[in-house]
Design an enzyme around this catalytic site. Structure first.
Site, PDB file in Angstrom:
ATOM      1  N   GLU A 182     -40.352 -39.751 -13.345  1.00  0.00           N
ATOM      2  CA  GLU A 182     -40.734 -40.055 -14.893  1.00  0.00           C
ATOM      3  C   GLU A 182     -41.887 -41.194 -15.018  1.00  0.00           C
ATOM      4  O   GLU A 182     -41.992 -42.262 -14.647  1.00  0.00           O
ATOM      5  CB  GLU A 182     -39.434 -40.941 -15.449  1.00  0.00           C
ATOM      6  CG  GLU A 182     -39.889 -41.518 -16.892  1.00  0.00           C
ATOM      7  CD  GLU A 182     -38.871 -42.337 -17.616  1.00  0.00           C
ATOM      8  OE1 GLU A 182     -37.638 -42.607 -17.121  1.00  0.00           O
ATOM      9  OE2 GLU A 182     -38.768 -42.684 -18.703  1.00  0.00           O
ATOM     10  N   LYS A 224     -39.847 -35.807 -16.159  1.00  0.00           N
ATOM     11  CA  LYS A 224     -39.239 -36.569 -17.436  1.00  0.00           C
ATOM     12  C   LYS A 224     -40.699 -37.517 -17.841  1.00  0.00           C
ATOM     13  O   LYS A 224     -41.050 -38.733 -17.477  1.00  0.00           O
ATOM     14  CB  LYS A 224     -38.254 -37.728 -17.405  1.00  0.00           C
ATOM     15  CG  LYS A 224     -38.065 -38.433 -18.381  1.00  0.00           C
ATOM     16  CD  LYS A 224     -36.596 -39.261 -18.464  1.00  0.00           C
ATOM     17  CE  LYS A 224     -36.688 -40.444 -19.686  1.00  0.00           C
ATOM     18  NZ  LYS A 224     -35.312 -40.822 -19.612  1.00  0.00           N
ATOM     19  N   GLY A 268     -39.641 -44.706 -28.137  1.00  0.00           N
ATOM     20  CA  GLY A 268     -39.934 -45.582 -29.145  1.00  0.00           C
ATOM     21  C   GLY A 268     -40.205 -44.524 -30.357  1.00  0.00           C
ATOM     22  O   GLY A 268     -40.559 -45.299 -31.494  1.00  0.00           O
ATOM     23  N   ARG A 300     -33.260 -44.043 -26.747  1.00  0.00           N
ATOM     24  CA  ARG A 300     -33.252 -44.756 -28.330  1.00  0.00           C
ATOM     25  C   ARG A 300     -33.065 -43.290 -29.030  1.00  0.00           C
ATOM     26  O   ARG A 300     -32.466 -43.594 -30.181  1.00  0.00           O
ATOM     27  CB  ARG A 300     -34.448 -45.381 -28.304  1.00  0.00           C
ATOM     28  CG  ARG A 300     -34.448 -46.630 -27.926  1.00  0.00           C
ATOM     29  CD  ARG A 300     -35.863 -47.294 -27.689  1.00  0.00           C
ATOM     30  NE  ARG A 300     -36.753 -46.673 -26.834  1.00  0.00           N
ATOM     31  CZ  ARG A 300     -38.027 -46.977 -26.344  1.00  0.00           C
ATOM     32  NH1 ARG A 300     -38.492 -48.135 -26.875  1.00  0.00           N
ATOM     33  NH2 ARG A 300     -38.472 -46.457 -25.302  1.00  0.00           N
TER      34      ARG A 300
HETATM   35  P1  13P Z   1     -36.420 -43.472 -24.585  1.00  0.00           P
HETATM   36  O1  13P Z   1     -35.974 -42.232 -24.856  1.00  0.00           O
HETATM   37  O2  13P Z   1     -35.619 -44.558 -25.310  1.00  0.00           O
HETATM   38  O3  13P Z   1     -37.710 -43.725 -24.205  1.00  0.00           O
HETATM   39  O4  13P Z   1     -35.505 -43.937 -22.996  1.00  0.00           O
HETATM   40  C1  13P Z   1     -35.681 -42.936 -22.046  1.00  0.00           C
HETATM   41  C2  13P Z   1     -35.823 -43.519 -20.819  1.00  0.00           C
HETATM   42  O5  13P Z   1     -34.938 -43.453 -20.034  1.00  0.00           O
HETATM   43  C3  13P Z   1     -36.779 -44.508 -20.446  1.00  0.00           C
HETATM   44  O6  13P Z   1     -36.841 -44.827 -18.995  1.00  0.00           O
END
Ligand code: 13P
Length: 347
Positions: A182, A224, A268, A300
């Protein structure tokens, strides 16, 4: 990694199951500090019991396995038991949902690079991964964070974060866990979509260089990333169609076809925005010739509605589950390019 090792097949099939058609991932791996903010937003205390009750509510949602392939957990949750004593991880595996674990130790200030960060957590990681696999995890997550604006991200920040992501990914595959890689280019700021495109392109190039250099098998990982978006406070924000075009153009230049799937973070964006953008990306994907599955790994984007509906109250568990299942159905439809805003009212 060793392609003759029998565990290699497991990695391949787990990665494919994580991005299976019609499904995506739930990121429920908020650290104790981050979940504190989420609980505070509904006026609930950040106690171990509240964290457990909230996550138990999500994992007991009837039929969520139809749209959720796997859940990313925080260390505490992987070890936690439901109110009736069942390990939370068992709630997932009994439903056929794959448990995963966040293994990074968070983004820390990067020396000599004001306002940039490097993600820590490599020390002792090999032993932690072995333990996590024994506890039932089948995949892991490590998040690197890049900022846009004022000449950021610097090449320095991109390089050190990409290097660490690849070291983490190689260790995961050695331990029999699929790494979610990620690299998040943040949407904070008033930059335009081109600035996000440039930062994302430079980041992904270096990430895949490092992954190749360090012997990570791309078939056994999931990427990701952020979508390519205008900054959150930009005056003129790009439409879902523009986001889809720019995102696919960026990824086609940088992400090898051997990667089975790309699972976007919501980062966000509001519920509507993260759903419409994912839908537009999938509508364009076939024509654009995208070789990977394009799905979600939302935190989120899947949890804001159920958190509000639950409000920390036992009597609202059913309402929280309804809100979660609804959001998951909407996002899963978007993941297939089949979302229509009217569906928000219909279920
Ligand atoms: P969000 O979808 O809220 O950005 O969170 C995903 C996530 O795992 C961030 O590391």
């Amino acid at each position: 990694m060793d392609r003759d090792d029998p565990r290699t097949d497991d990695l391949w099939s787990t990665a494919q199951a994580m991005v299976a058609e019609g499904k995506g991932l739930l990121a429920a791996d908020e650290s104790t500090g981050t979940i504190a903010k989420r609980l505070a937003s509904i006026g609930a205390d950040n106690t171990e019991e509240n964290r457990r009750d909230y996550r138990e509510m999500l994992f007991r949602s009837e039929g969520f396995e139809r749209t959720i392939s796997g859940v990313i957990l925080f260390d505490e949750t992987l070890r936690q038991r439901a109110a009736d004593g069942t390990p939370l991880v068992e709630l997932l595996t009994n439903a056929g949902v794959i448990p995963g674990i966040k293994v990074d130790a968070g983004a820390q200030p990067l020396a000599g690079a004001p306002e940039e960060t490097v993600t820590e957590g490599l020390d002792g990681l090999r032993a932690r991964l072995t333990e996590y696999r024994e506890l039932g995890a089948r995949f892991a997550k490590w998040r690197a964070v890049l900022h846009v604006g004022d000449d950021r991200p610097t090449t320095y920040a991109i390089d050190v974060n990409a290097h660490a992501l690849a070291r983490y990914a190689a260790l995961c595959q050695e331990a029999g866990l699929v790494p979610i890689v990620e690299p998040e280019v943040l949407m904070d700021g008033d930059h335009d979509i081109e600035a996000c495109f440039d930062a994302t392109e430079a980041t992904l190039r270096e990430v895949f260089y490092q992954l190749g250099h360090q012997g990570v098998a791309l078939e056994g990982m999931v990427l990701k990333p952020n979508m390519v978006l205008s900054g959150k406070s930009a005056s003129d924000r790009a439409t879902p169609e523009e986001v889809a075009e720019m995102t696919l153009a960026c990824f086609l230049q940088t992400v090898p076809a051997a990667v089975p799937g790309i699972a976007f973070l919501s980062g966000g964006q509001g519920d509507e925005e993260s759903t419409l953008n994912l839908d537009a990306i999938n509508r364009l994907a076939i024509d654009a010739g995208a070789p990977w599955e394009l799905t979600f790994s939302y935190g989120r984007g899947l949890q804001a509605a159920p958190l509000r509906a639950w409000g920390g109250k036992r009597e609202n568990v059913a309402a929280g589950q309804r809100a979660f299942l609804h959001r998951a159905r909407m996002v899963a439809a978007a993941r297939m390019g089949a979302y229509e805003p009217e569906m928000e009212e219909a279920s």
